[in-house]
Design a protein around this motif. Structure first.
Motif, PDB file in Angstrom:
ATOM      1  N   ARG A  28      -9.982 131.488 -95.725  1.00 46.52           N
ATOM      2  CA  ARG A  28      -9.489 131.022 -94.471  1.00 46.52           C
ATOM      3  C   ARG A  28     -10.319 131.459 -93.147  1.00 46.52           C
ATOM      4  O   ARG A  28     -10.157 132.835 -93.288  1.00 46.52           O
ATOM      5  N   LEU A  29     -10.376 130.761 -92.112  1.00 49.91           N
ATOM      6  CA  LEU A  29     -10.692 131.423 -91.020  1.00 49.91           C
ATOM      7  C   LEU A  29      -9.812 131.654 -89.803  1.00 49.91           C
ATOM      8  O   LEU A  29      -8.812 130.630 -89.865  1.00 49.91           O
ATOM      9  N   SER A  30      -9.785 132.618 -89.247  1.00 46.76           N
ATOM     10  CA  SER A  30      -8.776 133.009 -88.184  1.00 46.76           C
ATOM     11  C   SER A  30      -9.131 132.086 -87.055  1.00 46.76           C
ATOM     12  O   SER A  30     -10.140 131.652 -86.774  1.00 46.76           O
ATOM     13  N   PHE A  49      -9.635 132.945 -84.153  1.00 50.60           N
ATOM     14  CA  PHE A  49     -10.789 133.344 -83.203  1.00 50.60           C
ATOM     15  C   PHE A  49     -12.348 133.271 -83.990  1.00 50.60           C
ATOM     16  O   PHE A  49     -12.941 132.966 -83.194  1.00 50.60           O
ATOM     17  N   ALA A  50     -12.174 133.348 -85.132  1.00 51.49           N
ATOM     18  CA  ALA A  50     -13.371 133.004 -85.965  1.00 51.49           C
ATOM     19  C   ALA A  50     -13.798 131.550 -86.058  1.00 51.49           C
ATOM     20  O   ALA A  50     -15.215 131.202 -85.804  1.00 51.49           O
ATOM     21  N   ARG A  51     -12.841 130.739 -85.924  1.00 53.69           N
ATOM     22  CA  ARG A  51     -13.186 129.207 -85.919  1.00 53.69           C
ATOM     23  C   ARG A  51     -13.847 128.928 -84.575  1.00 53.69           C
ATOM     24  O   ARG A  51     -14.640 128.049 -84.330  1.00 53.69           O
ATOM     25  N   ARG A  52     -13.078 129.628 -83.432  1.00 54.60           N
ATOM     26  CA  ARG A  52     -13.690 129.520 -81.829  1.00 54.60           C
ATOM     27  C   ARG A  52     -15.055 129.880 -81.709  1.00 54.60           C
ATOM     28  O   ARG A  52     -15.896 129.077 -81.072  1.00 54.60           O
ATOM     29  N   CYS A  53     -15.228 131.120 -82.408  1.00 58.08           N
ATOM     30  CA  CYS A  53     -16.525 131.759 -82.421  1.00 58.08           C
ATOM     31  C   CYS A  53     -17.762 130.672 -83.214  1.00 58.08           C
ATOM     32  O   CYS A  53     -18.592 130.452 -82.533  1.00 58.08           O
ATOM     33  N   ILE A  54     -17.341 130.155 -84.261  1.00 58.29           N
ATOM     34  CA  ILE A  54     -18.310 129.205 -84.979  1.00 58.29           C
ATOM     35  C   ILE A  54     -18.629 128.174 -84.034  1.00 58.29           C
ATOM     36  O   ILE A  54     -19.670 127.584 -83.964  1.00 58.29           O
ATOM     37  N   LYS A  55     -17.501 127.471 -83.601  1.00 53.42           N
ATOM     38  CA  LYS A  55     -17.547 126.215 -82.927  1.00 53.42           C
ATOM     39  C   LYS A  55     -18.397 126.486 -81.693  1.00 53.42           C
ATOM     40  O   LYS A  55     -19.335 125.686 -81.089  1.00 53.42           O
ATOM     41  N   SER A  56     -18.156 127.764 -80.985  1.00 54.02           N
ATOM     42  CA  SER A  56     -18.937 127.995 -79.712  1.00 54.02           C
ATOM     43  C   SER A  56     -20.420 128.440 -80.040  1.00 54.02           C
ATOM     44  O   SER A  56     -21.354 127.641 -79.297  1.00 54.02           O
ATOM     45  N   ALA A 109     -12.188 125.407 -95.081  1.00 51.75           N
ATOM     46  CA  ALA A 109     -12.702 125.926 -93.759  1.00 51.75           C
ATOM     47  C   ALA A 109     -13.987 125.378 -93.285  1.00 51.75           C
ATOM     48  O   ALA A 109     -14.088 124.906 -91.908  1.00 51.75           O
TER      49      ALA A 109
END
Length: 223
Positions: A9-11, A13-20, A79
């Motif tokens: 599972r992605l936090s 914050f991690a999800r936002r970083c990957i999307k960025s 994820a």
């Protein structure tokens, strides 16, 4: 005793970083391409470079988008699916940029020439069909529309598996060969589509079996 496997599972914050990162790479590259074209930094034939790069990267992003579901199954985690819509939209953005480059810069918005090209080069029709399907998927990718469409939404979005061969056919036809570079794209495409074809055949057989059992039951009750 069987150990419980924790799902990946992605936090937030991690999800936002990957999307960025996805935004920076996908959006940044296409912006750079057109900026380089405007500033005459794409070589002797900037229009051809724009056409090639936007078309090839539309296919690359389509490959990645279609690989997210198998990756989610392999990881036993939802994820990767969280990035599917974003990447799918970028597939459409690159495909639209590819088409727009051809119409605006190659044909100079000459509608007579556009019609002539469509008639003389059928691969353009194949490409346009792929773009129209991508447009439909992009327009219906929002959660509100998904809820309103119900089961029809999944039926529509399954057409992404038809878009891939259309895109590869358009690419191969435009290159005037299925060998050299296109054959590698076809091999990747076939590898991606084989599990989906198997799943579709399995689902079809199950439906046929259910219908057969229902018919037998009706005949038994009638007797």
């Amino acid at each position: 005793m069987i150990a419980n496997k924790k799902l990946l599972r992605l936090s937030p914050f991690a999800r936002r970083c990957i999307k960025s990162i996805i935004h920076c790479v996908a959006l940044g590259y296409i912006v750079w391409l057109f900026y380089a074209g405007i500033t005459d930094s794409l070589g002797a034939d900037p229009v051809n470079t724009l056409l090639n790069e936007t078309g090839i990267w539309a296919i690359h992003l389509l490959f990645i988008t279609l690989l997210l579901s198998p990756l989610a199954k392999w990881l036993k985690s939802p994820a990767p699916i969280q990035f599917r819509r974003m990447l799918g939209i970028y597939v459409f953005v690159y495909a639209l940029a590819h088409f727009s480059t051809y119409i605006l810069f190659e044909l100079q918005l000459d509608m007579t020439l556009v019609l002539s090209e469509i008639i003389s080069r059928p691969y353009i029709i194949v490409g346009m069909l792929a773009i129209l399907l991508l447009m439909a998927l992009t327009a219906t990718s929002f959660n509100l529309i998904r809820r309103k469409m119900g089961k029809r939404w999944q039926q529509l979005h399954n057409t992404i598996y038809a878009i891939l061969p259309l895109a590869l056919l358009h690419f191969s036809w435009s290159q005037k060969t299925f060998w050299q570079e296109p054959i590698w794209y076809w091999l990747v495409g076939i590898i991606i589509l084989i599990p989906r074809v198997k799943h579709g055949l399995s689902t079809f057989r199950r439906k046929q079996l259910r219908q057969k059992k229902l018919q037998e039951k009706k005949l038994s009750n009638a007797a």
